[in-house]
Design a protein around this motif. Structure first.
Motif, PDB file in Angstrom:
ATOM      1  N   ILE A   1      -7.644   0.758   2.507  1.00  0.00           N
ATOM      2  CA  ILE A   1      -6.468   1.360   3.133  1.00  0.00           C
ATOM      3  C   ILE A   1      -5.660   0.266   3.824  1.00  0.00           C
ATOM      4  O   ILE A   1      -6.128  -0.867   3.987  1.00  0.00           O
ATOM      5  CB  ILE A   1      -6.858   2.441   4.167  1.00  0.00           C
ATOM      6  N   SER A   2      -4.443   0.615   4.207  1.00  0.00           N
ATOM      7  CA  SER A   2      -3.544  -0.403   4.775  1.00  0.00           C
ATOM      8  C   SER A   2      -4.066  -0.928   6.096  1.00  0.00           C
ATOM      9  O   SER A   2      -4.006  -2.115   6.368  1.00  0.00           O
ATOM     10  CB  SER A   2      -2.156   0.183   4.948  1.00  0.00           C
ATOM     11  N   SER A   3      -4.591  -0.026   6.907  1.00  0.00           N
ATOM     12  CA  SER A   3      -5.104  -0.466   8.191  1.00  0.00           C
ATOM     13  C   SER A   3      -6.087   0.555   8.717  1.00  0.00           C
ATOM     14  O   SER A   3      -5.895   1.760   8.539  1.00  0.00           O
ATOM     15  CB  SER A   3      -3.954  -0.639   9.193  1.00  0.00           C
ATOM     16  N   THR A   4      -7.134   0.035   9.312  1.00  0.00           N
ATOM     17  CA  THR A   4      -8.116   0.949   9.876  1.00  0.00           C
ATOM     18  C   THR A   4      -7.763   1.307  11.314  1.00  0.00           C
ATOM     19  O   THR A   4      -8.493   2.060  11.955  1.00  0.00           O
ATOM     20  CB  THR A   4      -9.521   0.314   9.850  1.00  0.00           C
ATOM     21  N   LEU A   5      -6.616   0.763  11.756  1.00  0.00           N
ATOM     22  CA  LEU A   5      -6.220   0.950  13.153  1.00  0.00           C
ATOM     23  C   LEU A   5      -6.294   2.418  13.583  1.00  0.00           C
ATOM     24  O   LEU A   5      -6.975   2.782  14.545  1.00  0.00           O
ATOM     25  CB  LEU A   5      -4.801   0.417  13.326  1.00  0.00           C
ATOM     26  N   LEU A   6      -5.611   3.251  12.802  1.00  0.00           N
ATOM     27  CA  LEU A   6      -5.498   4.651  13.215  1.00  0.00           C
ATOM     28  C   LEU A   6      -6.803   5.403  13.009  1.00  0.00           C
ATOM     29  O   LEU A   6      -7.149   6.296  13.773  1.00  0.00           O
ATOM     30  CB  LEU A   6      -4.365   5.311  12.443  1.00  0.00           C
ATOM     31  N   TRP A   7      -7.532   5.047  11.952  1.00  0.00           N
ATOM     32  CA  TRP A   7      -8.813   5.706  11.687  1.00  0.00           C
ATOM     33  C   TRP A   7      -9.809   5.407  12.790  1.00  0.00           C
ATOM     34  O   TRP A   7     -10.550   6.276  13.220  1.00  0.00           O
ATOM     35  CB  TRP A   7      -9.368   5.270  10.327  1.00  0.00           C
ATOM     36  N   LYS A   8      -9.807   4.118  13.201  1.00  0.00           N
ATOM     37  CA  LYS A   8     -10.740   3.753  14.268  1.00  0.00           C
ATOM     38  C   LYS A   8     -10.467   4.591  15.507  1.00  0.00           C
ATOM     39  O   LYS A   8     -11.370   5.072  16.172  1.00  0.00           O
ATOM     40  CB  LYS A   8     -10.585   2.269  14.622  1.00  0.00           C
ATOM     41  N   ARG A   9      -9.153   4.747  15.751  1.00  0.00           N
ATOM     42  CA  ARG A   9      -8.803   5.541  16.923  1.00  0.00           C
ATOM     43  C   ARG A   9      -9.280   6.985  16.756  1.00  0.00           C
ATOM     44  O   ARG A   9      -9.832   7.579  17.669  1.00  0.00           O
ATOM     45  CB  ARG A   9      -7.275   5.568  17.106  1.00  0.00           C
ATOM     46  N   SER A  10      -9.069   7.555  15.552  1.00  0.00           N
ATOM     47  CA  SER A  10      -9.448   8.951  15.319  1.00  0.00           C
ATOM     48  C   SER A  10     -10.935   9.131  15.462  1.00  0.00           C
ATOM     49  O   SER A  10     -11.424  10.042  16.135  1.00  0.00           O
ATOM     50  CB  SER A  10      -9.034   9.382  13.915  1.00  0.00           C
ATOM     51  N   VAL A  11     -11.682   8.237  14.782  1.00  0.00           N
ATOM     52  CA  VAL A  11     -13.136   8.353  14.816  1.00  0.00           C
ATOM     53  C   VAL A  11     -13.626   8.167  16.238  1.00  0.00           C
ATOM     54  O   VAL A  11     -14.511   8.884  16.697  1.00  0.00           O
ATOM     55  CB  VAL A  11     -13.776   7.334  13.861  1.00  0.00           C
TER      56      VAL A  11
ATOM     57  N   LEU B   1     -11.516  15.721  11.839  1.00  0.00           N
ATOM     58  CA  LEU B   1     -11.149  14.297  11.812  1.00  0.00           C
ATOM     59  C   LEU B   1      -9.709  14.126  11.335  1.00  0.00           C
ATOM     60  O   LEU B   1      -8.965  13.312  11.883  1.00  0.00           O
ATOM     61  CB  LEU B   1     -12.120  13.550  10.900  1.00  0.00           C
TER      62      LEU B   1
ATOM     63  N   ARG C   1     -11.887   0.466   4.147  1.00  0.00           N
ATOM     64  CA  ARG C   1     -11.814  -0.987   4.381  1.00  0.00           C
ATOM     65  C   ARG C   1     -10.363  -1.397   4.623  1.00  0.00           C
ATOM     66  O   ARG C   1      -9.481  -1.049   3.837  1.00  0.00           O
ATOM     67  CB  ARG C   1     -12.386  -1.743   3.184  1.00  0.00           C
ATOM     68  N   ASP C   2     -10.181  -2.140   5.678  1.00  0.00           N
ATOM     69  CA  ASP C   2      -8.846  -2.631   6.027  1.00  0.00           C
ATOM     70  C   ASP C   2      -8.452  -3.706   5.023  1.00  0.00           C
ATOM     71  O   ASP C   2      -9.188  -4.677   4.826  1.00  0.00           O
ATOM     72  CB  ASP C   2      -8.874  -3.204   7.449  1.00  0.00           C
ATOM     73  N   VAL C   3      -7.299  -3.528   4.380  1.00  0.00           N
ATOM     74  CA  VAL C   3      -6.901  -4.441   3.320  1.00  0.00           C
ATOM     75  C   VAL C   3      -6.594  -5.842   3.879  1.00  0.00           C
ATOM     76  O   VAL C   3      -6.658  -6.832   3.167  1.00  0.00           O
ATOM     77  CB  VAL C   3      -5.696  -3.852   2.548  1.00  0.00           C
TER      78      VAL C   3
ATOM     79  N   LYS D   1      -3.134  -4.340  15.294  1.00  0.00           N
ATOM     80  CA  LYS D   1      -4.330  -4.070  16.080  1.00  0.00           C
ATOM     81  C   LYS D   1      -4.296  -4.801  17.423  1.00  0.00           C
ATOM     82  O   LYS D   1      -4.930  -4.352  18.376  1.00  0.00           O
ATOM     83  CB  LYS D   1      -5.574  -4.465  15.301  1.00  0.00           C
TER      84      LYS D   1
ATOM     85  N   TRP E   1       0.858  -1.190   0.000  1.00  0.00           N
ATOM     86  CA  TRP E   1       0.000   0.000   0.000  1.00  0.00           C
ATOM     87  C   TRP E   1       0.880   1.220   0.000  1.00  0.00           C
ATOM     88  O   TRP E   1       2.025   1.199   0.414  1.00  0.00           O
ATOM     89  CB  TRP E   1      -0.887  -0.023   1.249  1.00  0.00           C
TER      90      TRP E   1
END
Lengths: 309, 659
Positions: free
Chosen positions: B41-51, A259, A243-245, A201, A108
């Motif tokens: 995206i590569s990971s939702t890790l950081l977005w989840k935290r932001s949201v 945000l 979406r998480d890849v 995670k 990515w």
């Protein structure tokens, strides 16, 4: 844990992209450094803790029966009428383990994180090989996907490059699991370099302990794309289902300046967290932006953190 | 001129219910069905935290700064408002064909409505034009003493607006019937008036109408838009001079009596000071206590003052008061010097007539026979102020001159050569005696006459040209009239005074009224005023004829407004005055016309109370109704707005989806 290497038609081209001739010339004078001295199995170009055969004097000790007569210091015997044995520093080879994260999240970003990691790995492996260190390559994701242990000398350089080039994104990854599997399978002491985005995670810190301790001199290079570091560069707008890849989970967001600010804070916070966790375990950490030239990182940054000398 | 749009909702409850249901529904749907653009995206890790951070702080972060939802809410708001049936007050003008009658009489200058009733009427007229949606055309008519079409039937809004803006207020009396007569031809269905319901006559007035003739409006409806306050709404506030006269004493011409009457329309007793001026010089101050007005009318006080004025002057009365109508707070009158009249009598011999003229206090009377008259220099006959020669008027006794006399003249049994004017003789032999059927008692000349028993032998009758004014009427037709030949106005009597042989042809000659008539007629013809009275005009009076000196092309009077008139043959016809006040000119005109006093002496116009109903006795099919503001529903504006917003939303949405 090895798998059949995928045959890629553009492997040769990929080889070229990993190491350029100009870059190779610049790397000739570098060597892998280690903050710890590890016992090697073969004589190498590295001073080991063990006394042995080299030109570098280390110490004297009394002669006991059975010692090699060649190391008796005859000059001292002439002056003091006692037999002393001259001890020399033994030069040994160093184990360099490169853990290349090939989880899907690495594939990515622009420039691509996986390619960037491959180039870093190629550079480090090259330096290791030309200095007669034992280089172990591991492609890791949720465990070790493929490995190529025990390379030494210039001859396996093409093999090393081919190994790196053929690595493809391999599903969901887990840095702790990868570290655990690596540590279980690796019997040698040495320098371990983890090349990963470390977007974990789960309990990320738990896995780090496998790279810590006396056995390894650990380095964590966290590779992130500029779009990850600064979401504004990704030009995100409106209502999005992110979406998480890897795991396919979705995060529904409505992009707003607030945000984006929160996201920046989250990225900085996460990187800081990773750095602290590494620091606790004496693992050197550094952040690599994929828009930073690999050459800069290798020739400058790696020397500053003591990975290269 | 500004137009205010007051919006009301005819169905507010419906709107509220719709809003209560729809707005939460939209927000809910938005949460449930919000279409998001998928992005790997590569990971939702950081977005989840932001949201997560954001949601902790602001539970409705999804709604924040979301343009699409905002637009949807606007669309919804517009639709909900449309359901509430918004209506604009005064927005639409009823009627497919409309007639806008603007009252510009004196009472419309009252300031009980800011800035004035007239300005308010103009504003409402503009509103009517703005709200007019019919196809039959609109007509603008302004009326006071006379009515005038300002804009003929047209659909051109700009022309209608301009016409309304150009209407000027006057101090004249009110004659609504004139305006109704003007528009009548356009009301009938034959004239294209269409359906009876769709023809509406808007009367913008305070309802102070002097004439109350019944009016018929076939196929039309009168809608009375009242301007001004009724007695219930506001205390009337006006004190005004409603009558003023000045007259020189017959015995001592240097002494004049000034008479004035003040009316108080306030509902309270009012004390005020009244200043009397001789020119600019105040010669007296009177304190007047005026009783309060009641249902019978205003409280009035009348006073007479004597003043020694041997010269020609303007006598004026001014009230020291601030009220809603300024025009009636002052009145003025021109008191001429005792004029030295020169009169020419053309007769074969008539001693009774000669004596009567001599008794009229004239300076010079010349008597000539018809033959001698024909030989006189016609041009030199008219009185010239410069030469101080000639005659102010000529009296023709049984003479019909071949040329029209150069001054206003009096004819008995003869006539000037005027087109359409004939004398039809009776050929009864022996002659028959007739009495008058009627005479014009409003005419100043005849107001002192009692002619019921007066007999005329073979009086004949006059065949009159158009525009003549009948003074006396016999059994066969008019026997005396004022006739204009275009430049001069003459008084013509068809009857003779003497029969051949010197016998009387009418008993009038023996009556005491005859010398009075002759005196008044000579003074009227010579001076424009019947007796030794002060001269003042009223706004709306018939055009004044002003004799000018030679080499004057145009006379210009300065006053409350400028008045101009072109001069033809030494006579300028001044148009009817519109505003009260004193008008002056520096040009060489006959001395009594150098200053003209114009007064609004009109009890009806001074009355500041607006009528709740238009006091007209409407004919069949013509309902005079006072109507409130009409409302125009404007829900379609909101539907259009919603559509426009929807288009905008679609556009933005499409743009986002293509990123």
């Amino acid at each position: 844990m090895t798998r059949t290497p995928p045959t890629s038609p553009d492997t040769a081209e990929a080889l070229q992209t990993l190491l350029t001739p100009a870059f190779i010339r610049q790397m000739e004078k570098l060597d892998i450094a280690s903050r710890k001295l590890f016992a090697g199995t073969l004589q190498g170009e590295r001073r080991s803790k063990q006394r042995g055969q080299s030109v570098e004097f280390a110490d004297y000790r009394n002669y006991v029966a059975g010692d090699d007569l060649r190391f008796i210091d005859w000059n001292l015997y002439a002056r003091l009428d006692k037999l002393f044995l001259r001890l020399f520093m033994e030069e040994q080879d160093l184990a360099l383990c490169l853990l290349l994260d090939v989880s899907a999240s690495m594939d990515w970003g622009d420039p691509n994180k996986l390619l960037y990691a491959k180039r870093l790995a190629a550079a480090l492996a090259y330096i290791g090989l030309v200095r007669f260190n034992r280089v172990h390559l591991y492609a890791v994701s949720n465990g070790v996907v493929e490995q190529m242990p025990g390379l030494r000398g210039r001859r396996p350089i093409p093999k090393m490059l081919e190994f790196l080039a053929r690595q493809q994104p391999a599903g969901a990854g887990s840095v702790p699991e990868a570290c655990r599997r690596f540590a279980l399978g690796q019997g040698h002491k040495g320098v371990v370099v983890l090349l990963s985005d470390i977007l974990e995670k789960g309990d990320f810190a738990g896995g780090l302990r496998y790279l810590a301790g006396d056995r390894f001199d650990g380095y964590a290079v966290q590779i992130l794309a500029p779009q990850e570091l600064d979401a504004e560069k990704a030009e995100l707008r409106g209502d999005l289902a992110l979406r998480d890849v890897e795991d396919g989970f979705e995060a529904e967001v409505s992009i707003s300046p607030l945000l984006l600010q929160r996201y920046r804070d989250a990225v900085n916070g996460w990187c800081d967290h990773v750095r602290q966790e590494c620091s606790k375990r004496h693992i050197a950490w550094m952040l690599a932006r994929t828009d930073t030239p690999v050459e800069t990182l290798v020739l400058d940054s790696f020397r500053r953190i003591g990975l290269l000398k | 001129m500004h137009t205010t749009l007051a919006m009301t909702f005819l169905n507010p409850t419906g709107g509220l219910i719709a809003a209560a249901v729809a707005v939460p529904l939209l927000v809910l749907l938005y949460f449930l069905k919000l279409r998001r653009r998928p992005l790997l995206i590569s990971s939702t890790l950081l977005w989840k935290r932001s949201v997560h951070d954001l949601e902790v702080n602001t539970p409705f972060q999804r709604l924040r700064r979301n343009l699409l939802l905002f637009l949807q809410l606007l669309v919804l708001a517009a639709l909900v408002l449309a359901i509430a049936r918004p209506a604009v007050e005064g927005g639409v003008t009823e009627g497919d064909r409309i007639f806008i009658l603007i009252d510009r009489s004196g009472s419309m200058n009252a300031t009980d409505v800011s800035p004035s009733r007239f300005a308010e009427a103009q504003r409402k007229a503009l509103e009517l034009v703005d709200g007019y949606v019919g196809a039959g055309g609109a007509m603008v008519v302004s009326y006071a003493a006379q009515a005038e079409v300002n804009a003929a039937l047209t659909n051109d809004r700009a022309a209608l607006r301009n016409a309304i803006r150009e209407v000027q207020p006057t101090d004249q009396s009110t004659s609504l019937s004139e305006a109704i007569e003007l528009i009548e031809p356009f009301l009938t269905p034959e004239a294209g008036g269409g359906e009876a319901e769709s023809v509406v006559v808007y009367v913008l007035s305070d309802g102070n109408v002097a004439d109350q003739r019944p009016m018929t409006l076939p196929g039309g409806r009168i809608v009375y838009r009242r301007i001004g306050h009724t007695i219930e709404e506001a205390e009337p506030d006006n004190v005004g001079i409603v009558a003023m006269h000045a007259r020189r004493d017959a015995e001592q011409p240097e002494i004049a009596d000034v008479f004035f009457r003040i009316a108080n329309y306030r509902r309270e007793q009012t004390t005020l000071t009244v200043d009397l001026f001789d020119g600019d010089q105040r010669f007296d101050t009177v304190t007047a206590e005026l009783p309060a007005a009641d249902d019978d009318g205003p409280g009035t006080v009348a006073r007479t003052k004597r003043v020694n004025v041997p010269h020609e002057t303007i006598l004026s009365v001014r009230l020291d008061i601030e009220d809603h109508l300024a025009a009636d707070n002052a009145a003025r009158i021109l008191l001429p010097t005792p004029e030295h009249l020169h009169v020419l009598l053309v007769t074969e011999g008539n001693p009774l007539l000669r004596n009567a003229i001599r008794g009229a206090d004239i300076e010079q009377l010349d008597i000539v026979t018809p033959q001698e008259y024909d030989e006189l220099d016609h041009e030199a006959l008219a009185y010239s102020p410069a030469r101080e020669s000639g005659y102010h008027t000529i009296v023709f006794d049984q003479v019909s001159p071949e040329r029209s006399p150069p001054v206003d003249s009096l004819f008995f049994g003869g006539k000037p050569p005027v087109a359409g004017l004939e004398i039809s003789r009776d050929d009864y032999d022996p002659p028959r005696s007739f009495r008058l059927l009627d005479w014009n008692r409003q005419e100043p000349l005849l107001e002192d006459q009692a002619l019921d028993e007066t007999q005329f032998l073979n009086p004949g009758r006059l065949v009159l040209p158009e525009g003549s004014r009948i003074l006396m009427e016999g059994p066969a037709g008019p026997v005396m009239a004022r006739v204009s030949d275009g430049r001069r106005r003459h008084i013509i009597a068809s009857f003779e005074l003497l029969r051949p042989g010197g016998r009387l042809a009418t008993t009038w000659l023996r009556e005491p009224w005859f010398p009075i008539f002759i005196s008044d007629a000579v003074r009227l013809l010579a001076l424009g005023t019947a007796s030794g009275e002060g001269i003042a005009a009223e706004p709306g009076d018939p055009p004044l004829r002003v004799l000018t000196g030679p080499d004057v092309d145009e006379v210009l009077y300065e006053g409350p407004v400028q008045v101009r008139a072109r001069v033809q043959d030494g006579v300028a016809l001044l148009p009817a005055f519109e505003r009260a006040g004193l008008y002056r000119t520096d040009q060489p005109v006959a001395s009594q016309w150098r200053q003209i006093a114009v007064n609004m002496l009109d009890e009806a116009e001074s009355n500041p109370v607006a009528r709740a109903q238009l006091p007209v006795r409407a004919g069949e099919g013509a309902m005079a109704e006072a109507e409130g503001e009409t409302r125009r529903e404007v829900w379609h504006w909101f539907v259009l707005l919603a559509l426009a917003l929807l288009m905008l939303e679609w556009f933005i949405y499409a743009r986002r989806m293509h990123i």
